[in-house]
Scaffold this active site. Structure first.
Site, PDB file in Angstrom:
ATOM      1  N   SER A   1      -1.495 -17.361   6.517  1.00  0.00           N
ATOM      2  CA  SER A   1      -2.422 -16.428   7.164  1.00  0.00           C
ATOM      3  C   SER A   1      -3.596 -17.104   7.857  1.00  0.00           C
ATOM      4  O   SER A   1      -4.740 -16.802   7.590  1.00  0.00           O
ATOM      5  CB  SER A   1      -2.953 -15.467   6.093  1.00  0.00           C
ATOM      6  OG  SER A   1      -3.697 -14.438   6.685  1.00  0.00           O
TER       7      SER A   1
ATOM      8  N   GLU B   1       6.996 -18.845   1.242  1.00  0.00           N
ATOM      9  CA  GLU B   1       6.405 -19.641   2.323  1.00  0.00           C
ATOM     10  C   GLU B   1       6.727 -21.098   2.035  1.00  0.00           C
ATOM     11  O   GLU B   1       6.401 -21.600   0.966  1.00  0.00           O
ATOM     12  CB  GLU B   1       4.893 -19.399   2.357  1.00  0.00           C
ATOM     13  CG  GLU B   1       4.093 -20.387   3.184  1.00  0.00           C
ATOM     14  CD  GLU B   1       4.558 -20.474   4.638  1.00  0.00           C
ATOM     15  OE1 GLU B   1       4.751 -19.422   5.277  1.00  0.00           O
ATOM     16  OE2 GLU B   1       4.759 -21.623   5.125  1.00  0.00           O
TER      17      GLU B   1
ATOM     18  N   ARG C   1       0.825  -1.211   0.000  1.00  0.00           N
ATOM     19  CA  ARG C   1       0.000   0.000   0.000  1.00  0.00           C
ATOM     20  C   ARG C   1       0.860   1.262   0.000  1.00  0.00           C
ATOM     21  O   ARG C   1       0.516   2.256  -0.640  1.00  0.00           O
ATOM     22  CB  ARG C   1      -0.925   0.030   1.227  1.00  0.00           C
ATOM     23  CG  ARG C   1      -2.121  -0.902   1.118  1.00  0.00           C
ATOM     24  CD  ARG C   1      -3.183  -0.583   2.174  1.00  0.00           C
ATOM     25  NE  ARG C   1      -2.685  -0.720   3.539  1.00  0.00           N
ATOM     26  CZ  ARG C   1      -2.609  -1.859   4.214  1.00  0.00           C
ATOM     27  NH1 ARG C   1      -2.998  -2.977   3.645  1.00  0.00           N
ATOM     28  NH2 ARG C   1      -2.152  -1.883   5.444  1.00  0.00           N
TER      29      ARG C   1
ATOM     30  N   CYS D   1      -4.575 -18.977  16.937  1.00  0.00           N
ATOM     31  CA  CYS D   1      -5.288 -18.966  18.208  1.00  0.00           C
ATOM     32  C   CYS D   1      -6.701 -19.527  18.099  1.00  0.00           C
ATOM     33  O   CYS D   1      -7.367 -19.737  19.113  1.00  0.00           O
ATOM     34  CB  CYS D   1      -5.363 -17.548  18.777  1.00  0.00           C
ATOM     35  SG  CYS D   1      -3.744 -16.846  19.106  1.00  0.00           S
TER      36      CYS D   1
END
Lengths: 481, 481
Positions: free
Chosen positions: A40, A34, A23, A44
């Site tokens: 992503s 990766e 951005r 949790c």
């Protein structure tokens, strides 16, 4: 044209950095390598998927690979960065297909996360034994817990999932009794999850109370909350071994003092005894490490290597109380540091922010949270003379239905009165109150200043004297003595 | 032996002061004069008693007269202090029996509270019309709302209650439709209470949105919450008159613009259009008044008269944002200032603390809270250039059941980035989050500092980016432009 911003790791820190960079510097190239297939995902959230509170694994994904592409980020999954040459400013990449190539970087972000440690156990190759540190493990546990004819494969509705592993676990008979090894927050959450799935759950914790970093008051109350729902909690119970031939059959608990170890029959075990930062990539580069053997970074996320940043579970962060680097791997820290580094690399220097060690956990109806320094030894090591008080106060006006006992512990430095840390546990809006203490700690407030905070009073939400104010009053009284 | 510490008024501020003084100066005399029969009751709990959430009025009492006696405080109910002579350091007292005497004081605390204003209406003598500013009114409303044969007199189980008034209201036919005049927090709470009691409730508010000090976002969402439960909310609807001969029959709403006023038939009205400080006692003494015509005090609660203090709803307090005196009559402020003055008079000078204007209110399942300066004109008058942003963010991780939209408004000063105020409204743990902003405001934090706070993240309680952090990010972006 400068060399690209290369990011290693496509989870919270890595993708936050790449997105912010894209951005702010729309004309410059950003590449994310990766090594795995997953990106992503909500680490949790895995216990809540296992519990059945979340129906579909895809709900735990924040961003899909195509959404990352749409952001103009060059995401390369199945690409493992195996070496960094900080002098030449190049990384070496190995692909899942066995290709190997080098890539130059202008700036490099190492966001390689952490991996589960298992202590003396090897869960690999033992059916029914798991660690919970990635989505494939979550999917496998979810499948293993279900009766073979009752498992819904649509729950693991993400193409990246290790389908063979899921299918193999789904085919096994459902377990009845589970050992959760380690009573940290993942252990507590998994204990709730497996209880919700109908298992008889035993939690084994090495020390005297659960949730060691939350202090004894929280640990004991969370233990009571688990036991009220049928969980058996074993404290001072270090697990020596997982026993089983093929499939797990029991765990052995060291009794200490020369007694024979206790053997508890189980047909499932989830080991959550700790994590460690993934820093192998920088072995041999001479990079400075810090607490927890995490990559040491400055207030802008810079490592000791030029143009190399680190963020997330593999990196340190500055602690608001001590001003020193610390290693507290948590989600917000990763997201925030990644975002700040993305801005910094794009030319807008942004501090990653301090951490206060703020953490929260749920155990059935109990909510617990902690912040700062609670441990006496830790406080003394940082040069403080800690004084602590614990109070029990109502969460609402006493006459208002639903008022619940809330335990607040505050720790302060005797000489200065500065607030060092705190914990809160209760059943009514307890956990979010920790944010008040986190804010006070980051503002270097004294307990006197906390006592005079103008906190909200409304009978359905808080008594005139909020539990935090009650605790501050009592601790102030002790400090005045 | 010095003259006693004389306290005028036996509610939150007065009894907090007397109790603290008694503990810190056990050998000195403290006398509390209270003109009425009630002491130490939970003003904020009255709507919940009317709603039926609280079974017995006695539950709203914090301290009984005998408990006050046991603390060694000389409490004199039915004793009105009618004059103060600051030069002679004497008060004149009139008893309910018509006696009149003078009493010397060493230090004097004026804690006379506030009284309800009714605008152009006189509710006295109109059956079914009430203000809600004391326990006798709460008991009367509770009795009036019940069907005569269904009223349980044991609900008003306090000897101080005006039993004749209760009985008279209990004997009247139960109302079906109620007007709540004024959409401040008492109006909102009473609207919920009367709805819970089965009435068809209309709220009339003078301005364009409810809860003016909470801002438009909160006002509109609370309006929606009320309407979802059947309350009819009339905004821009100033009430001109209560109509009725003996018993109330209708209210008249000014339509403005030359149109005829609207007449809404009701058989009950609760007027809550404001309160004003009770300062008559000091008329003629030359005491300095401040905002709201409240008694102006310094940071230790001292008035401009020697050895005369004021606290609670009759006094000003210093606002944390402006540093100037302000009048925000709320319960914690009264308790805290009373307690501090008790310590100060006992020889242990203690600041009363700043206020941040923190307030919270419940409207059925909606929780709303506000802090600091939200109003543009108010911010400009204080010398700031206010910039504001409102965001809607989840209260929990998106995948976690129960995640609810939470609206956060933050206001900051353009030049300095300093946080000036904020509001939060939502249905999931929304109100208590305001304490984070109250703490940040009292610490003079900038929005950048708020954005980097290490707030708790746990999926059941908060997303990675807490709604407050989301709002800070957005406002920071605006400030950077």
């Amino acid at each position: 044209m400068s060399d690209p911003f290369v990011v290693v790791g496509a989870d919270a820190a890595g993708l936050s950095a790449a997105s912010k960079f894209r951005r702010e510097a729309p004309d410059r190239e950003v590449v994310v390598f990766e090594k795995g297939r997953w990106i992503s995902y909500a680490y949790c959230g895995m216990p809540y998927f296992i519990a059945g509170y979340v129906d579909r694994m895809s709900n735990l994904l924040s961003l899909s690979p195509s959404e990352v592409d749409e952001r103009g980020i060059d995401l390369q999954r199945g690409h493992e960065v195996v070496a960094v040459d900080p002098d030449a400013k190049r990384v070496t990449v190995e692909t899942a297909d066995g290709d190997r190539f080098e890539r130059a970087y202008g700036d490099l972000l190492v966001a390689t996360g952490a991996r589960a440690t298992t202590g003396p156990f090897d869960v690999r190759g033992v059916d029914g034994a798991f660690t919970l540190h990635d989505m494939d493990a979550a999917a496998a546990i979810d499948a293993y817990v279900a009766e073979p004819d009752a498992y819904d494969p649509a729950r693991a509705d993400v193409s990246a999932v290790d389908r063979e592993r899921v299918d193999r676990n789904a085919a096994m008979p459902a377990p009845e009794t589970a050992a959760v090894v380690g009573g940290g927050y993942v252990g507590v959450e998994v204990a709730e999850a497996l209880t919700e799935r109908g298992l008889d759950v035993h939690v084994f914790h090495r020390s005297g109370h659960l949730l060691s970093p939350f202090g004894e008051t929280v640990g004991n109350r969370v233990e009571a909350a688990l036991e009220a729902e049928g969980v058996t909690v074993h404290t001072n119970a270090p697990v020596d071994a997982l026993v089983g031939d093929g499939r797990i059959e029991a765990i052995e608990v060291g009794a200490g003092g020369g007694e024979a170890p206790e053997r508890v029959p189980v047909d499932m075990a989830v080991v959550g005894v700790g994590i460690r930062p993934n820093t192998d990539l920088l072995d041999g580069t001479g990079v400075d490490l810090g607490p927890g053997e995490a990559i040491r970074v400055d207030d802008h996320g810079r490592t000791s290597l030029p143009d190399v940043y680190a963020a997330g579970d593999c990196a340190t962060a500055r602690h608001a109380v001590t001003g020193e680097p610390d290693w507290v791997p948590l989600g917000l820290t990763a997201n925030r540091a990644g975002r700040a580094i993305g801005a910094t690399v794009a030319g807008n220097p942004t501090p990653v922010g301090d951490i206060a060690g703020t953490a929260a956990v749920k155990a059935f109806d109990a909510e617990a949270a902690r912040v700062g320094i609670l441990d006496r030894d830790e406080a003394e090591a940082a040069g403080f003379d800690p004084v602590s008080e614990t109070v029990t106060a109502g969460s609402r006006s006493g006459y208002y239905p639903g008022a619940a006992e809330t335990d607040v512990t505050l720790v302060a430095d005797r000489d200065t009165g500065r607030l060092l840390g705190g914990s809160i546990v209760g059943t009514d809006r307890a956990a979010v109150r920790i944010d008040t203490l986190a804010t006070a700690i980051e503002a270097d407030m004294t307990v006197s200043e906390v006592e005079r905070l103008d906190l909200a009073y409304a009978p359905p939400f808080s008594p005139v004297w909020d539990p935090i104010l009650v605790a501050a009053k009592v601790l102030n009284g002790t400090l005045d003595d």
